[in-house]
Design a protein around this motif. Sequence first.
Motif, PDB file in Angstrom:
ATOM      1  N   ALA A 189      -2.357  -3.971 -15.414  1.00 57.96           N
ATOM      2  CA  ALA A 189      -3.117  -4.060 -14.173  1.00 57.96           C
ATOM      3  C   ALA A 189      -3.396  -2.662 -13.628  1.00 57.96           C
ATOM      4  CB  ALA A 189      -2.354  -4.879 -13.140  1.00 57.96           C
ATOM      5  N   LYS A 190      -4.637  -2.446 -13.249  1.00 57.14           N
ATOM      6  CA  LYS A 190      -5.068  -1.143 -12.738  1.00 57.14           C
ATOM      7  C   LYS A 190      -4.181  -0.653 -11.595  1.00 57.14           C
ATOM      8  CE  LYS A 190      -9.242  -1.248 -11.263  1.00 57.14           C
ATOM      9  NZ  LYS A 190     -10.633  -1.147 -10.805  1.00 57.14           N
ATOM     10  N   SER A 191      -3.746  -1.554 -10.723  1.00 54.34           N
ATOM     11  CA  SER A 191      -2.968  -1.170  -9.542  1.00 54.34           C
ATOM     12  C   SER A 191      -1.452  -1.150  -9.787  1.00 54.34           C
ATOM     13  CB  SER A 191      -3.282  -2.129  -8.391  1.00 54.34           C
ATOM     14  OG  SER A 191      -2.913  -3.449  -8.743  1.00 54.34           O
ATOM     15  N   SER A 192      -1.022  -1.269 -11.042  1.00 52.80           N
ATOM     16  CA  SER A 192       0.417  -1.357 -11.344  1.00 52.80           C
ATOM     17  C   SER A 192       1.118  -0.008 -11.237  1.00 52.80           C
ATOM     18  CB  SER A 192       0.628  -1.916 -12.760  1.00 52.80           C
ATOM     19  OG  SER A 192       0.183  -0.982 -13.729  1.00 52.80           O
ATOM     20  N   ASP A 193       2.427  -0.066 -11.017  1.00 54.25           N
ATOM     21  CA  ASP A 193       3.256   1.145 -11.050  1.00 54.25           C
ATOM     22  C   ASP A 193       3.127   1.824 -12.407  1.00 54.25           C
ATOM     23  OD1 ASP A 193       4.163   0.674  -8.469  1.00 54.25           O
ATOM     24  OD2 ASP A 193       6.036  -0.266  -9.126  1.00 54.25           O
ATOM     25  N   LYS A 194       3.045   1.017 -13.459  1.00 54.95           N
ATOM     26  CA  LYS A 194       2.952   1.569 -14.818  1.00 54.95           C
ATOM     27  C   LYS A 194       1.727   2.463 -14.955  1.00 54.95           C
ATOM     28  CE  LYS A 194       2.865  -1.758 -17.730  1.00 54.95           C
ATOM     29  NZ  LYS A 194       1.905  -2.381 -16.844  1.00 54.95           N
ATOM     30  N   ASN A 195       0.575   1.979 -14.502  1.00 55.13           N
ATOM     31  CA  ASN A 195      -0.642   2.793 -14.599  1.00 55.13           C
ATOM     32  C   ASN A 195      -0.516   4.073 -13.777  1.00 55.13           C
ATOM     33  OD1 ASN A 195      -1.536   0.454 -15.955  1.00 55.13           O
ATOM     34  ND2 ASN A 195      -3.624   0.831 -15.317  1.00 55.13           N
ATOM     35  N   ARG A 196       0.086   3.967 -12.599  1.00 57.13           N
ATOM     36  CA  ARG A 196       0.295   5.150 -11.760  1.00 57.13           C
ATOM     37  C   ARG A 196       1.221   6.155 -12.464  1.00 57.13           C
ATOM     38  NH1 ARG A 196       2.180   2.775  -7.807  1.00 57.13           N
ATOM     39  NH2 ARG A 196       4.346   3.370  -7.930  1.00 57.13           N
ATOM     40  N   GLU A 197       2.291   5.678 -13.069  1.00 59.17           N
ATOM     41  CA  GLU A 197       3.225   6.553 -13.771  1.00 59.17           C
ATOM     42  C   GLU A 197       2.562   7.211 -14.983  1.00 59.17           C
ATOM     43  OE1 GLU A 197       6.366   3.757 -14.441  1.00 59.17           O
ATOM     44  OE2 GLU A 197       7.122   3.979 -12.390  1.00 59.17           O
TER      45      GLU A 197
END
Length: 111
Positions: free
Chosen positions: A38-46
């Motif tokens: 998901a674009k808004s996930s913590d994973k993408n942010r990390e």
Amino acid sequence: KSESICLFTTNLYQKPLSTRPMATQEVDNDGNFWFFSAKSSDKNREIAIEGATQLFYSHTGSSEYLSVYGKASVVIDKGKAKQLWTPLAKAWFKNGVDDVELTPIKVEHTH
């Protein structure tokens, strides 16, 4: 090839590590691992901050284990999303390949 679920670990240089189970969509001919996120996930942010990623696969029935260190990147490519799409992904992305949250993630194996 027989095991598609891994522990996908990001945030490798800070404690605690961020680890979550992820379904591998594909391992391509170049050895890249592909996932949906998901674009808004913590994973993408990390991944945007630091792409270093560790994947842990386990097939306990045959005592096979695999650890893959690589560089993850979020890929904005609707064509790639369509190529990787499976009906199972609809459980997370209700609007299918048109879901605004759907982003492919590519993990390139590094040595």
